[in-house]
Design a protein around this motif. Structure first.
Motif, PDB file in Angstrom:
ATOM      1  N   THR A  43       0.855  -1.184   0.000  1.00  0.00           N
ATOM      2  CA  THR A  43       0.000   0.000   0.000  1.00  0.00           C
ATOM      3  C   THR A  43       0.891   1.235   0.000  1.00  0.00           C
ATOM      4  O   THR A  43       2.073   1.162   0.340  1.00  0.00           O
ATOM      5  N   LEU A  44       0.285   2.354  -0.369  1.00  0.00           N
ATOM      6  CA  LEU A  44       1.025   3.612  -0.360  1.00  0.00           C
ATOM      7  C   LEU A  44       1.468   3.952   1.063  1.00  0.00           C
ATOM      8  O   LEU A  44       2.564   4.477   1.277  1.00  0.00           O
ATOM      9  N   GLU A  45       0.639   3.582   2.027  1.00  0.00           N
ATOM     10  CA  GLU A  45       0.982   3.846   3.433  1.00  0.00           C
ATOM     11  C   GLU A  45       2.235   3.060   3.827  1.00  0.00           C
ATOM     12  O   GLU A  45       3.113   3.575   4.503  1.00  0.00           O
ATOM     13  N   GLU A  46       2.281   1.792   3.407  1.00  0.00           N
ATOM     14  CA  GLU A  46       3.439   0.954   3.745  1.00  0.00           C
ATOM     15  C   GLU A  46       4.709   1.514   3.101  1.00  0.00           C
ATOM     16  O   GLU A  46       5.769   1.596   3.741  1.00  0.00           O
ATOM     17  N   LEU A  47       4.607   1.908   1.861  1.00  0.00           N
ATOM     18  CA  LEU A  47       5.761   2.485   1.168  1.00  0.00           C
ATOM     19  C   LEU A  47       6.213   3.767   1.874  1.00  0.00           C
ATOM     20  O   LEU A  47       7.410   3.969   2.125  1.00  0.00           O
ATOM     21  N   THR A  48       5.256   4.609   2.220  1.00  0.00           N
ATOM     22  CA  THR A  48       5.566   5.889   2.866  1.00  0.00           C
ATOM     23  C   THR A  48       6.245   5.668   4.211  1.00  0.00           C
ATOM     24  O   THR A  48       7.260   6.305   4.528  1.00  0.00           O
ATOM     25  N   GLU A  49       5.701   4.721   4.990  1.00  0.00           N
ATOM     26  CA  GLU A  49       6.241   4.474   6.330  1.00  0.00           C
ATOM     27  C   GLU A  49       7.645   3.858   6.247  1.00  0.00           C
ATOM     28  O   GLU A  49       8.556   4.276   6.964  1.00  0.00           O
ATOM     29  N   ASN A  50       7.818   2.875   5.384  1.00  0.00           N
ATOM     30  CA  ASN A  50       9.148   2.268   5.245  1.00  0.00           C
ATOM     31  C   ASN A  50      10.166   3.275   4.727  1.00  0.00           C
ATOM     32  O   ASN A  50      11.338   3.246   5.122  1.00  0.00           O
ATOM     33  N   ALA A  51       9.727   4.145   3.836  1.00  0.00           N
ATOM     34  CA  ALA A  51      10.641   5.165   3.297  1.00  0.00           C
ATOM     35  C   ALA A  51      11.046   6.129   4.408  1.00  0.00           C
ATOM     36  O   ALA A  51      12.218   6.511   4.525  1.00  0.00           O
ATOM     37  N   ARG A  52      10.094   6.488   5.251  1.00  0.00           N
ATOM     38  CA  ARG A  52      10.398   7.393   6.362  1.00  0.00           C
ATOM     39  C   ARG A  52      11.417   6.750   7.310  1.00  0.00           C
ATOM     40  O   ARG A  52      12.414   7.373   7.694  1.00  0.00           O
ATOM     41  N   LEU A  53      11.181   5.478   7.649  1.00  0.00           N
ATOM     42  CA  LEU A  53      12.095   4.781   8.556  1.00  0.00           C
ATOM     43  C   LEU A  53      13.477   4.616   7.932  1.00  0.00           C
ATOM     44  O   LEU A  53      14.500   4.718   8.618  1.00  0.00           O
ATOM     45  N   THR A  54      13.515   4.367   6.634  1.00  0.00           N
ATOM     46  CA  THR A  54      14.796   4.201   5.947  1.00  0.00           C
ATOM     47  C   THR A  54      15.575   5.520   5.953  1.00  0.00           C
ATOM     48  O   THR A  54      16.777   5.547   6.235  1.00  0.00           O
ATOM     49  N   ALA A  55      14.864   6.609   5.656  1.00  0.00           N
ATOM     50  CA  ALA A  55      15.515   7.930   5.675  1.00  0.00           C
ATOM     51  C   ALA A  55      16.049   8.230   7.079  1.00  0.00           C
ATOM     52  O   ALA A  55      17.153   8.752   7.242  1.00  0.00           O
ATOM     53  N   GLU A  56      15.269   7.831   8.077  1.00  0.00           N
ATOM     54  CA  GLU A  56      15.695   8.033   9.468  1.00  0.00           C
ATOM     55  C   GLU A  56      16.954   7.216   9.765  1.00  0.00           C
ATOM     56  O   GLU A  56      17.872   7.675  10.445  1.00  0.00           O
ATOM     57  N   SER A  57      17.012   5.987   9.225  1.00  0.00           N
ATOM     58  CA  SER A  57      18.197   5.142   9.457  1.00  0.00           C
ATOM     59  C   SER A  57      19.426   5.758   8.783  1.00  0.00           C
ATOM     60  O   SER A  57      20.532   5.690   9.313  1.00  0.00           O
ATOM     61  N   PHE A  58      19.233   6.390   7.636  1.00  0.00           N
ATOM     62  CA  PHE A  58      20.351   7.063   6.962  1.00  0.00           C
ATOM     63  C   PHE A  58      20.847   8.232   7.812  1.00  0.00           C
ATOM     64  O   PHE A  58      22.052   8.447   7.967  1.00  0.00           O
ATOM     65  N   ARG A  59      19.882   8.995   8.354  1.00  0.00           N
ATOM     66  CA  ARG A  59      20.272  10.135   9.187  1.00  0.00           C
ATOM     67  C   ARG A  59      21.034   9.643  10.415  1.00  0.00           C
ATOM     68  O   ARG A  59      22.077  10.196  10.782  1.00  0.00           O
ATOM     69  N   GLY A  60      20.533   8.553  11.045  1.00  0.00           N
ATOM     70  CA  GLY A  60      21.224   7.991  12.208  1.00  0.00           C
ATOM     71  C   GLY A  60      22.652   7.593  11.874  1.00  0.00           C
ATOM     72  O   GLY A  60      23.584   7.805  12.650  1.00  0.00           O
ATOM     73  N   ARG A  61      22.828   7.019  10.683  1.00  0.00           N
ATOM     74  CA  ARG A  61      24.158   6.589  10.254  1.00  0.00           C
ATOM     75  C   ARG A  61      25.088   7.804  10.118  1.00  0.00           C
ATOM     76  O   ARG A  61      26.232   7.786  10.587  1.00  0.00           O
ATOM     77  N   ALA A  62      24.593   8.867   9.476  1.00  0.00           N
ATOM     78  CA  ALA A  62      25.420  10.076   9.299  1.00  0.00           C
ATOM     79  C   ALA A  62      25.727  10.706  10.657  1.00  0.00           C
ATOM     80  O   ALA A  62      26.852  11.172  10.899  1.00  0.00           O
ATOM     81  N   GLU A  63      24.741  10.693  11.555  1.00  0.00           N
ATOM     82  CA  GLU A  63      24.987  11.256  12.895  1.00  0.00           C
ATOM     83  C   GLU A  63      26.014  10.418  13.644  1.00  0.00           C
ATOM     84  O   GLU A  63      26.779  10.955  14.452  1.00  0.00           O
ATOM     85  N   GLY A  64      26.039   9.123  13.375  1.00  0.00           N
ATOM     86  CA  GLY A  64      27.107   8.283  13.923  1.00  0.00           C
ATOM     87  C   GLY A  64      28.473   8.792  13.482  1.00  0.00           C
ATOM     88  O   GLY A  64      29.440   8.776  14.251  1.00  0.00           O
ATOM     89  N   GLY A  65      28.546   9.258  12.245  1.00  0.00           N
ATOM     90  CA  GLY A  65      29.791   9.839  11.741  1.00  0.00           C
ATOM     91  C   GLY A  65      30.187  11.082  12.536  1.00  0.00           C
ATOM     92  O   GLY A  65      31.373  11.278  12.847  1.00  0.00           O
ATOM     93  N   LEU A  66      29.202  11.890  12.901  1.00  0.00           N
ATOM     94  CA  LEU A  66      29.501  13.104  13.685  1.00  0.00           C
ATOM     95  C   LEU A  66      29.995  12.736  15.084  1.00  0.00           C
ATOM     96  O   LEU A  66      30.919  13.368  15.622  1.00  0.00           O
ATOM     97  N   VAL A  67      29.385  11.693  15.665  1.00  0.00           N
ATOM     98  CA  VAL A  67      29.839  11.235  16.982  1.00  0.00           C
ATOM     99  C   VAL A  67      31.280  10.730  16.883  1.00  0.00           C
ATOM    100  O   VAL A  67      32.137  11.044  17.716  1.00  0.00           O
ATOM    101  N   ALA A  68      31.553   9.962  15.827  1.00  0.00           N
ATOM    102  CA  ALA A  68      32.904   9.423  15.642  1.00  0.00           C
ATOM    103  C   ALA A  68      33.919  10.542  15.435  1.00  0.00           C
ATOM    104  O   ALA A  68      35.063  10.452  15.886  1.00  0.00           O
TER     105      ALA A  68
END
Ligand code: ZN
Length: 538
Positions: free
Chosen positions: A168-193
């Motif tokens: 569903t469009l909702e599932e795509l939207t939600e997974n995309a949001r979580l994926t984008a969030e995981s990318f941001r978390g990864r980049a923020e890990g770089g800032l911590v490092a």
């Protein structure tokens, strides 16, 4: 810039391809990548053979292909135990760039790179990626950094979101949001490092979730003839791309602040998937593998039921663990008639990996014949409608690499399917050689991307490089000699780079490579479940 102050940020974009990035830049969804490219030499990066994520990132780290570094797939067939096991950092047979730089007194940060579990000890920090069973395991070895990462970058996770194509469009939207969030978390890990290891020379941050997203949601990107033109869905899928670009922006800004070069690399490219090729069915039709007669089949299912019961009782306290675990031997998992099976394919990905059945006395004495007939059968296999070869490239590992596959624990034959296809090894009911797979609309391509920016590099789309070139580029950038196991050469866009090659072989380890580390059955089950969720095995 003197070599001492040289710094490099490496962006690992899993499965990145110009087929996607170019139109996404044109849609205005990747302003940070566009800015980076305007200052980079960039172009195509050819993956390793096979173009499998774990094999390819190991190549990126070592500058060597799988026959030398020893990793062909997420898992390997351990003939001694008759089991499939998960590869790990201890099975890489040559030193990685991170180890070489660390040994030379450089500090290294590597976040989420496959092939770094258990995390090797280096000057700096290594956090493992998809081959770690969970985040705490990925962080073992660097407890102080682990504590900092958890408080300062709480969105840094090992979560995966693309267990099936969105319905569903909702599932795509939600997974995309979580994926984008995981990318941001990864980049923020770089800032911590960056704060934790202020003297870092190389900082690598790998973005894994781009790969499963493309496997499941390829058509919603709408970048080729298989694309679905549906603006709301295309825009929802685009959030993954925009999120990736924001993460790239965070690290690009850090690189600018620290005067670092930026090197963006994929492990392989991507494209549409038109179906899966049943390699074992081809072997069965050629008489190289055989299914049991009814009596044998009954015996085998009885044996399997007993084995399942044993596993079930071992795992009933761990509902997360996979019930049909990898712990089963391949002899139980693949219901062949093992007395009449000379060769078989127990694992797959973007290539079929075929092993001789060494328990079959008749095949052990006639290795060359079995390999020859296997290669003939696979080379002769044609698409039933199109008439095109299903395996345009079939490699006799012994002949191609001058090694003994049995001694090394390597597949005897490696068969690469025609590019839009994926391989299937499971002995499912049916007899068709090619079957559509609606769960997997996208799959890997050999050709990925590379971009390299910084002082002295002329921008432009002018690179045509290989994944094996990345390690020697990094080593040369920091004035380190290139060990003899390295098969590539530094990227040509830094013409004044002085390179030294070591002649003396650094003697890759040989033999069925054992290390002190072994996954526990539970951890292996967790990783296998993840691989299954992501569509890599069933
Ligand atoms: Zn990948």
């Amino acid at each position: 810039m003197s070599m001492d102050s040289e710094r490099l940020v490496v962006l690992g974009l899993d499965g990145a391809t110009w087929t996607v990035l170019d139109p996404m830049i044109a849609r205005g969804w990747m302003p940070n990548l566009a800015a980076l490219l305007s200052r980079s030499a960039h172009g195509t990066l050819r993956s390793t053979v096979p173009p499998v994520t774990s094999a390819a990132w190991t190549t990126m780290q070592t500058g060597a292909n799988p026959a030398i570094h020893g990793v062909f797939d997420h898992r390997y067939y351990d003939a001694a135990s008759g089991q499939m096991k998960v590869n790990h950092s201890g099975r890489i047979r040559v030193p990685t760039t991170w180890q070489l730089l660390s040994d030379a007194g450089r500090s290294v940060v590597s976040l989420n790179l496959p092939g770094t579990f258990p995390p090797p000890k280096v000057r700096g920090v290594i956090v493992a990626g998809m081959d770690a069973p969970h985040l705490d395991a990925a962080l073992t070895g660097y407890p102080e950094f682990a504590a900092k990462l958890k408080t300062e970058a709480p969105d840094y996770t090992l979560r995966y979101f693309w267990k099936r194509p969105p319905e569903t469009l909702e599932e795509l939207t939600e997974n995309a949001r979580l994926t984008a969030e995981s990318f941001r978390g990864r980049a923020e890990g770089g800032l911590v490092a960056d704060r934790f290891v202020p003297d870092w020379s190389v900082m690598m941050v790998q973005f894994q979730n781009l790969d499963p997203f493309q496997h499941r949601a390829w058509r919603y990107l709408n970048v080729d003839e298989t694309g679905i033109d549906a603006p709301a869905w295309n825009d929802a899928a685009g959030e993954v791309i925009r999120g990736l670009d924001r993460a790239v922006g965070i690290l690009y800004e850090l690189a600018e602040k620290r005067g670092a070069r930026v090197l963006a690399v994929s492990d392989h490219g991507f494209g549409p998937c038109l179906g899966r090729v049943h390699v074992n069915r081809i072997l069965i039709e050629a008489g190289i593998a055989a299914l049991p007669s009814t009596g044998g089949k009954l015996m085998r299912s009885a044996a399997k039921a007993v084995e399942n019961l044993r596993l079930w009782s071992a795992k009933r306290d761990d509902p997360e663990a996979r019930s049909a675990s990898f712990d089963l031997s391949v002899f139980a998992q693949f219901p062949f008639d093992w007395n009449r099976t000379a060769a078989f394919a127990p694992h797959q990905d973007t290539a079929a990996m075929i092993y001789l059945n060494r328990k079959n006395a008749s095949s052990s004495g006639r290795r060359d014949d079995v390999v020859k007939s296997t290669i003939q059968a696979l080379e002769a296999a044609r698409h039933p409608e199109l008439g095109t070869p299903l395996f345009p490239q079939v490699i006799d590992m012994a002949a191609a690499h001058g090694l003994d596959p049995e001694k090394e624990g390597y597949p005897d034959v490696l068969a690469l399917p025609d590019e839009p296809y994926w391989v299937r090894t499971k002995l499912a009911p049916g007899s068709a050689w090619v079957e559509a797979d609606s769960a997997l609309p996208g799959t890997h391509r050999p050709e990925g991307i590379v971009a390299f920016s910084g002082a002295g590099i002329a921008p432009g789309r002018n690179l045509k490089a290989n994944l094996v070139d990345i390690a020697p580029t990094i080593l040369s950038l920091f004035g380190r000699p290139i060990p003899s196991h390295v098969e590539g050469s530094p990227l040509p866009c830094l013409p004044n780079l002085a390179t030294t090659r070591l002649d003396a072989p650094s003697a890759p380890l040989s033999g069925p490579h054992q290390s002190e580390f072994e996954y526990s059955a539970e951890d292996q089950a967790i990783i296998e479940q993840r691989l299954a969720d992501l569509g890599y095995l069933e």
